[in-house]
Scaffold this active site. Sequence first.
Site, mmCIF file in Angstrom:
data_model
loop_
_atom_site.group_PDB
_atom_site.id
_atom_site.type_symbol
_atom_site.label_atom_id
_atom_site.label_comp_id
_atom_site.label_asym_id
_atom_site.label_seq_id
_atom_site.Cartn_x
_atom_site.Cartn_y
_atom_site.Cartn_z
ATOM 1 N N TRP A 147 0.850 -1.196 0.000
ATOM 2 C CA TRP A 147 0.000 0.000 0.000
ATOM 3 C C TRP A 147 0.883 1.242 0.000
ATOM 4 O O TRP A 147 1.841 1.340 0.764
ATOM 5 C CB TRP A 147 -0.901 -0.028 1.234
ATOM 6 C CG TRP A 147 -1.788 1.160 1.400
ATOM 7 C CD1 TRP A 147 -2.497 1.807 0.416
ATOM 8 C CD2 TRP A 147 -2.074 1.852 2.620
ATOM 9 N NE1 TRP A 147 -3.211 2.852 0.948
ATOM 10 C CE2 TRP A 147 -2.960 2.906 2.299
ATOM 11 C CE3 TRP A 147 -1.668 1.683 3.934
ATOM 12 C CZ2 TRP A 147 -3.453 3.782 3.261
ATOM 13 C CZ3 TRP A 147 -2.160 2.552 4.889
ATOM 14 C CH2 TRP A 147 -3.045 3.585 4.560
ATOM 15 N N ASP A 228 -1.397 -6.013 8.744
ATOM 16 C CA ASP A 228 -2.356 -4.963 8.411
ATOM 17 C C ASP A 228 -3.621 -5.656 7.908
ATOM 18 O O ASP A 228 -3.621 -6.278 6.848
ATOM 19 C CB ASP A 228 -1.774 -4.044 7.333
ATOM 20 C CG ASP A 228 -2.662 -2.831 7.070
ATOM 21 O OD1 ASP A 228 -3.718 -2.711 7.731
ATOM 22 O OD2 ASP A 228 -2.312 -2.014 6.205
ATOM 23 N N ALA A 230 -6.953 -4.604 6.899
ATOM 24 C CA ALA A 230 -7.824 -3.477 6.561
ATOM 25 C C ALA A 230 -9.113 -3.900 5.866
ATOM 26 O O ALA A 230 -10.003 -3.077 5.693
ATOM 27 C CB ALA A 230 -7.066 -2.490 5.671
#
Length: 376
Positions: A147, A228, A230
């Site tokens: 990202w 992460d 998300a």
Amino acid sequence: MGLKGGPFRGASRKDPEEPVMFEKITPAKPDAILSIMQAFREDKRANKIDLSVGVYKNETGGTPIVQALREAEQILYRQQDTKTYLGTTGDAGFNTAITKLVFGPNADYARLATAQTPGGSGALRIIADLIRAARPEATIHAPDPTWANHIPLLSSAGLELKTYAYFDAATGGIRFDAMMRDLAQAKPGDVVLLHGCCHNPTGADLDQAQWKSIGTLLVDRGLLPLIDLAYLGLGSGLEEDAFSVRHLMNVVPEMAVAVSCSKNFAVYRDRVGAAFILAATPGAADVAGAKLATIGRGMWSMPPDHGAAAVKIVLEDAGLTANWKAELDAMRMRIQSLRANLAGEITRLTNADFGFVTRQTGMFSRLPLAEGQARR
């Protein structure tokens, strides 16, 4: 005093040696994703489609409020009787509910510390600062690509970042052998950034066997996983998408997890997230949790409450939870359908194999397009 701008408006410096600050700021490099969003807004054509940012959209092109969350907001409006501060780690009820959602019923909760944060980005940042405080010499190893905001978020804490092999552009899959070779070179005490599901920006995810191999490597090399998460629930399902976290929780002594509610609860602008620390002992978890609170105090004092309070109501109410899960399933199925349609149509138009798009998960895919093709 010049409060109305009289003597200062349009004034110039008389002394060329007078110190200045803002005149010396280097212009920021335009953000690639935000620049595409801006170009989309400025485009006057009626049949345009925005493919710039990972936001769920329905059949009409809108990003609706989840119905269960809308109902929770109505309950919150009727029941909330104060807007006073809750504390640096946010809503305790939200923290409990989101911890159970992520780690499941069999977690060793005594070893977990949780702090509510302004979105997943806030979680990543305070975790990075915690790592910096605990082991300033640690290097964070991030997948190539990752990202776009991972690098500035994590490096802003003063940590060194390196990349490891991940995406295979030729197949749309993962260079897993190369990934394992790269991570085997990391030094003990380093941090490995991993996407729990729906890898951003490629959509290429690790399978359960690969997660198990990574768990073994992390333990053997003494590496700390930073996951992460998300897009929980938007890949293969809530339970399936939590496998990465729950498996590693059972094999590694320590772990950090950043979670966002932006996508699965559609509370993007309300900035709802959480940072989790799994420590080796309950005592260490208490210390880490207190440090997270101190770091948060120095950044935002208290995270925003409204969205987290509504998410808490959804997760604490069995009926609302069931409704939310059903709507989340519908969102995930729509994403899968869009992937299948996209892959089929591009394959028809090009006579090339784009089946990898259907094998990937989540909101992202990386197509083999040159810059001019992407712009067109």
